[in-house]
Design a protein around this motif. Structure first.
Motif, PDB file in Angstrom:
ATOM      1  N   VAL A 207     -43.099  10.009   0.263  1.00 35.85           N
ATOM      2  CA  VAL A 207     -43.429   9.737  -1.142  1.00 35.85           C
ATOM      3  C   VAL A 207     -44.307  10.888  -1.615  1.00 35.85           C
ATOM      4  CG1 VAL A 207     -43.207   7.234  -1.002  1.00 35.85           C
ATOM      5  CG2 VAL A 207     -45.410   8.299  -0.465  1.00 35.85           C
ATOM      6  N   GLN A 208     -44.216  11.194  -2.898  1.00 36.73           N
ATOM      7  CA  GLN A 208     -44.961  12.330  -3.436  1.00 36.73           C
ATOM      8  C   GLN A 208     -46.409  11.929  -3.709  1.00 36.73           C
ATOM      9  OE1 GLN A 208     -44.796  13.850  -7.545  1.00 36.73           O
ATOM     10  NE2 GLN A 208     -43.684  15.615  -6.713  1.00 36.73           N
ATOM     11  N   GLN A 209     -47.336  12.639  -3.096  1.00 37.89           N
ATOM     12  CA  GLN A 209     -48.750  12.302  -3.212  1.00 37.89           C
ATOM     13  C   GLN A 209     -49.231  12.306  -4.664  1.00 37.89           C
ATOM     14  OE1 GLN A 209     -51.309  14.733  -0.784  1.00 37.89           O
ATOM     15  NE2 GLN A 209     -53.182  13.671  -1.415  1.00 37.89           N
ATOM     16  N   ALA A 210     -48.822  13.320  -5.438  1.00 34.74           N
ATOM     17  CA  ALA A 210     -49.284  13.413  -6.827  1.00 34.74           C
ATOM     18  C   ALA A 210     -48.836  12.209  -7.640  1.00 34.74           C
ATOM     19  CB  ALA A 210     -48.763  14.708  -7.461  1.00 34.74           C
ATOM     20  N   ALA A 211     -47.592  11.771  -7.421  1.00 36.00           N
ATOM     21  CA  ALA A 211     -47.067  10.620  -8.171  1.00 36.00           C
ATOM     22  C   ALA A 211     -47.774   9.332  -7.763  1.00 36.00           C
ATOM     23  CB  ALA A 211     -45.567  10.490  -7.933  1.00 36.00           C
ATOM     24  N   VAL A 212     -47.950   9.153  -6.459  1.00 37.57           N
ATOM     25  CA  VAL A 212     -48.581   7.927  -5.959  1.00 37.57           C
ATOM     26  C   VAL A 212     -50.011   7.803  -6.450  1.00 37.57           C
ATOM     27  CG1 VAL A 212     -49.344   6.703  -3.890  1.00 37.57           C
ATOM     28  CG2 VAL A 212     -47.094   7.786  -3.919  1.00 37.57           C
ATOM     29  N   GLU A 213     -50.746   8.886  -6.374  1.00 39.63           N
ATOM     30  CA  GLU A 213     -52.172   8.805  -6.677  1.00 39.63           C
ATOM     31  C   GLU A 213     -52.479   8.771  -8.167  1.00 39.63           C
ATOM     32  OE1 GLU A 213     -54.339  11.553  -4.246  1.00 39.63           O
ATOM     33  OE2 GLU A 213     -53.755  10.487  -2.419  1.00 39.63           O
ATOM     34  N   LYS A 214     -51.480   8.976  -9.006  1.00 39.40           N
ATOM     35  CA  LYS A 214     -51.673   8.756 -10.439  1.00 39.40           C
ATOM     36  C   LYS A 214     -51.807   7.273 -10.744  1.00 39.40           C
ATOM     37  CE  LYS A 214     -49.335  12.820 -12.373  1.00 39.40           C
ATOM     38  NZ  LYS A 214     -48.123  13.301 -13.097  1.00 39.40           N
ATOM     39  N   ASP A 215     -51.084   6.461  -9.961  1.00 35.28           N
ATOM     40  CA  ASP A 215     -51.120   5.006 -10.168  1.00 35.28           C
ATOM     41  C   ASP A 215     -50.659   4.344  -8.868  1.00 35.28           C
ATOM     42  OD1 ASP A 215     -51.037   2.398 -10.997  1.00 35.28           O
ATOM     43  OD2 ASP A 215     -49.933   2.795 -12.847  1.00 35.28           O
ATOM     44  N   LYS A 216     -51.584   4.143  -7.947  1.00 35.30           N
ATOM     45  CA  LYS A 216     -51.233   3.693  -6.604  1.00 35.30           C
ATOM     46  C   LYS A 216     -50.505   2.360  -6.578  1.00 35.30           C
ATOM     47  CE  LYS A 216     -54.882   6.242  -4.222  1.00 35.30           C
ATOM     48  NZ  LYS A 216     -56.052   6.171  -3.304  1.00 35.30           N
ATOM     49  N   ASP A 217     -50.808   1.485  -7.511  1.00 34.35           N
ATOM     50  CA  ASP A 217     -50.216   0.151  -7.491  1.00 34.35           C
ATOM     51  C   ASP A 217     -48.890   0.059  -8.237  1.00 34.35           C
ATOM     52  OD1 ASP A 217     -52.329  -0.913  -6.003  1.00 34.35           O
ATOM     53  OD2 ASP A 217     -53.511  -1.273  -7.808  1.00 34.35           O
ATOM     54  N   ALA A 218     -48.658   0.971  -9.168  1.00 32.12           N
ATOM     55  CA  ALA A 218     -47.484   0.796 -10.037  1.00 32.12           C
ATOM     56  C   ALA A 218     -46.648   2.054 -10.248  1.00 32.12           C
ATOM     57  CB  ALA A 218     -47.922   0.238 -11.385  1.00 32.12           C
ATOM     58  N   TRP A 219     -46.869   3.120  -9.472  1.00 32.84           N
ATOM     59  CA  TRP A 219     -46.090   4.348  -9.672  1.00 32.84           C
ATOM     60  C   TRP A 219     -44.589   4.094  -9.537  1.00 32.84           C
ATOM     61  CZ3 TRP A 219     -42.783   6.390  -6.046  1.00 32.84           C
ATOM     62  CH2 TRP A 219     -42.893   5.883  -4.739  1.00 32.84           C
ATOM     63  N   HIS A 220     -44.225   3.118  -8.681  1.00 36.80           N
ATOM     64  CA  HIS A 220     -42.820   2.823  -8.409  1.00 36.80           C
ATOM     65  C   HIS A 220     -42.241   1.815  -9.401  1.00 36.80           C
ATOM     66  CE1 HIS A 220     -44.203  -0.971  -6.523  1.00 36.80           C
ATOM     67  NE2 HIS A 220     -45.242  -0.229  -6.178  1.00 36.80           N
ATOM     68  N   ARG A 221     -43.001   1.467 -10.410  1.00 37.32           N
ATOM     69  CA  ARG A 221     -42.522   0.509 -11.409  1.00 37.32           C
ATOM     70  C   ARG A 221     -42.307   1.158 -12.781  1.00 37.32           C
ATOM     71  NH1 ARG A 221     -42.618  -4.656  -9.749  1.00 37.32           N
ATOM     72  NH2 ARG A 221     -42.568  -5.439 -11.898  1.00 37.32           N
ATOM     73  N   LYS A 222     -42.459   2.488 -12.837  1.00 43.96           N
ATOM     74  CA  LYS A 222     -42.250   3.220 -14.076  1.00 43.96           C
ATOM     75  C   LYS A 222     -41.365   4.431 -13.801  1.00 43.96           C
ATOM     76  CE  LYS A 222     -46.699   3.544 -14.486  1.00 43.96           C
ATOM     77  NZ  LYS A 222     -48.067   3.872 -14.943  1.00 43.96           N
ATOM     78  N   ALA A 223     -40.321   4.600 -14.598  1.00 43.27           N
ATOM     79  CA  ALA A 223     -39.363   5.682 -14.356  1.00 43.27           C
ATOM     80  C   ALA A 223     -40.030   7.053 -14.403  1.00 43.27           C
ATOM     81  CB  ALA A 223     -38.234   5.601 -15.381  1.00 43.27           C
ATOM     82  N   GLU A 224     -40.994   7.222 -15.298  1.00 44.63           N
ATOM     83  CA  GLU A 224     -41.612   8.545 -15.457  1.00 44.63           C
ATOM     84  C   GLU A 224     -42.462   8.951 -14.261  1.00 44.63           C
ATOM     85  OE1 GLU A 224     -43.998   5.566 -18.043  1.00 44.63           O
ATOM     86  OE2 GLU A 224     -41.912   5.963 -17.467  1.00 44.63           O
ATOM     87  N   THR A 225     -42.928   8.006 -13.457  1.00 43.77           N
ATOM     88  CA  THR A 225     -43.725   8.351 -12.270  1.00 43.77           C
ATOM     89  C   THR A 225     -42.964   8.118 -10.972  1.00 43.77           C
ATOM     90  OG1 THR A 225     -44.718   6.127 -12.314  1.00 43.77           O
ATOM     91  CG2 THR A 225     -45.926   7.902 -13.400  1.00 43.77           C
ATOM     92  N   PHE A 226     -41.733   7.642 -11.069  1.00 48.32           N
ATOM     93  CA  PHE A 226     -40.931   7.357  -9.873  1.00 48.32           C
ATOM     94  C   PHE A 226     -40.256   8.646  -9.397  1.00 48.32           C
ATOM     95  CE2 PHE A 226     -39.014   3.490  -7.752  1.00 48.32           C
ATOM     96  CZ  PHE A 226     -38.467   4.197  -6.703  1.00 48.32           C
TER      97      PHE A 226
END
Length: 561
Positions: A207-226
């Motif tokens: 998983v991409q660290q930058a994407a995860v740490e922008k929103d640790k709980d919900a990065w995988h629930r938004k297309a723009e951060t997935f």
């Protein structure tokens, strides 16, 4: 029997045999003596004029989490399997193929794996994917605060993984070393015969660290951060409605990906999904109503039954009275007519289950299930023995037995199987149980909180080895929701993971299952199949015995003919 391409084919479930290596060298071979074919194979034939490379595939449930490092929910796999990729992939014989890693070497003692990553490995946003991303992702899974459902599938295998999980060592002591951007060195605690299958599994995917740490709980629930790294990427997420994936132009193998879009439509009612399939509004459905199986089997070439490595069982809350009594648990198990359930309720080629681990995995020349036995259970049950045990437990003819909850999650098959069990226990033992159902997300949380008496559940193999089932009921596993744990069971499982002698490893695994089943801590009901439909013009897709469906090689040809 099932019909496909105008020919009846024999269900391959009982014939499929996995020969699982127990040495330090990973070796798994799949032999299928049946005539069934899982799906049309991809060819280099040109796409027919007018064919749109877009498909819609129906799912009946959706997962709460789509994070590959965190979730153990089966309902997440259709998305994760198509938008992420690990170091390696597995072919149909469960032999490793290059993934993000283009090559690897293994030390003679089977402890050190050195992976060379592709120079063109990228994230879906175009940024470079490196060995550091795997270090971050694996460390995250093994960090206790992350609360990964699959941490137990990583930390026992990676050197110092369990010590790191417990906070006893720092990250620089983990058996994961970044040599450079394209070289990852992995050191194991002990050689494992199935470690390459684990390296292909979801929790080992980056998983991409930058994407995860922008929103640790919900990065995988938004297309723009997935952000992902597989053949497809997320275009749109509409929870409760649909997930839309599109071809990932930054995937290293993009030239071989022919579908432009895969839309997963969430349709909770199987009957509604079938209607959409038969009216040609969708191209495939992940499940079929049991009431329609006989009709479809007889006359629809799109109907498919595939082998699966899985077991449906019912959880028992082992600390709730009277389920804390072994005699009661065994009485419930003996009062089940499993043959009636698979023939008249599920009707999809499932087989009665007498234990946790299904048939089909051969170790040391013997099928694990056949060698392990049936623990006193039979296809039709033993009502007299069940009544006797219930009376000995203090409930003669069911008198005084409390009205426990009997829970299931929303769905055609869970509902019908649970209702059948309720009726059997009333008829055979004269006990009343209260049916309760809820949609998956609510249900799963209730089970995790032990808010149940008896509950529908099951496990599909994550890799082709008995350990994928035994690991579930380790007392340290977050997937053990029985409200029971055993140090003896844990010891046997841990011993099997580290044992280098194949015969001793096999003995430890059998001892672990013996503890679970001799005490009847769960109620096995049937071994699974995958019952689905796919339009014949969708070609090249693959659904393996673990239930994962892949569209990387899929394409549309002949739509409308």
């Amino acid at each position: 029997m099932l019909k496909k391409n105008g020919k009846f084919m024999l269900l391959a479930l009982m014939i499929l045999t996995l020969v699982v290596g127990c040495s330090s060298s990973p070796k798994t071979e799949v032999k299928d003596a049946g005539n069934a074919t899982p799906a049309p194979e991809a060819t280099n034939a040109p796409t027919a004029s007018g064919d749109t490379q877009k498909i819609v595939y129906v799912l009946n449930n959706e997962a709460d989490k789509l994070d590959p490092g965190l979730t153990a929910e089966t309902f997440a796999t259709p998305i994760i399997s198509n938008v992420f990729e690990g170091l390696v992939q597995m072919n149909d014989k469960y032999e490793p193929l290059p993934g993000v890693a283009k090559e690897w070497k293994v030390s003679p003692d089977g402890l050190v794996y050195t992976f060379t990553l592709r120079d063109d490995a990228k994230w879906s946003d175009g940024s470079k994917l490196t060995a550091k991303d795997f270090f971050y992702s694996w460390k995250r899974v093994m960090t206790a605060e992350t609360a990964s459902d699959y941490s137990f599938m990583m930390y026992p295998y990676i050197k110092n993984g369990e010590k790191f999980f417990k906070g006893e060592v720092k990250e620089d002591e983990l058996g994961i070393k970044v040599i450079n951007d394209t070289t990852l060195e992995v050191t194991l605690e002990a050689p494992s015969p199935y470690i390459m299958q684990l390296f292909a599994f979801s929790c080992y995917m980056p998983v991409q660290q930058a994407a995860v740490e922008k929103d640790k709980d919900a990065w995988h629930r938004k297309a723009e951060t997935f952000i992902s790294n597989g053949p497809f990427k997320v275009k749109e997420l509409k929870f409760g409605e649909s997930y839309t994936l599109v071809k990932n132009e930054n995937y290293w193998g993009k030239d071989n990906v022919r579908l432009e879009e895969v839309k997963f439509s969430i349709v909770p009612e199987m009957a509604t999904g079938l209607t959409a399939m038969e009216s040609k509004k969708v191209d495939g459905i992940n499940g079929v109503p049991t009431a329609e199986i006989a009709r479809l089997k007889a006359g629809d070439d799109r109907f498919i039954v595939l082998p699966a490595l899985g077991t449906t069982y019912y959880l028992l809350n082992n600390k709730v009275k009277p389920l804390d009594d072994e005699k009661v648990r065994k009485a419930l198990a003996l009062a089940i007519n499993r043959k009636e359930i698979v023939e008249n309720v599920t009707q999809g080629g499932q087989q009665p289950a007498f234990a946790l681990i299904p048939n089909g995995m051969t170790l040391e020349g013997k099928d694990f299930r056949e060698a392990g036995g049936s623990y006193g259970l039979t296809e039709t049950g033993d009502v007299e023995a069940a009544k006797k045990l219930l009376a000995e437990a203090g409930y003669p003819d069911g008198k005084g037995f409390p009205k426990l909850s009997l829970k299931y999650y929303s769905g055609d098959i869970p509902k019908k199987v649970t209702e059948a069990l309720q009726q059997m226990w009333k008829k055979n033992l004269n006990i009343d149980l209260e049916l309760k159902s809820s949609e998956w997300k609510v249900y799963y949380k209730e089970i995790q909180d032990y808010d149940y008496g008896i509950a529908s559940m099951g496990w599909g193999g994550d890799y082709a080895h008995p350990m994928t089932f035994l690991d579930v009921f380790n007392s340290k596993s977050p997937n053990n929701m029985t409200n029971w744990g055993s140090s003896d069971y844990d010891q046997q499982v841990d011993s099997a993971k580290k044992e280098l002698d194949p015969a001793k490893q096999l003995e430890a695994m059998h001892k672990a299952e013996d503890i679970l089943m001799n005490e009847m801590r769960i109620l096995p009901v049937y071994h699974s199949t995958n019952v689905m439909m796919m339009a014949e013009y969708v070609k090249g897709w693959n659904r393996n015995i673990l239930g994962n469906i892949y569209f990387k090689d899929a394409y549309v040809e002949g739509r409308g003919k």
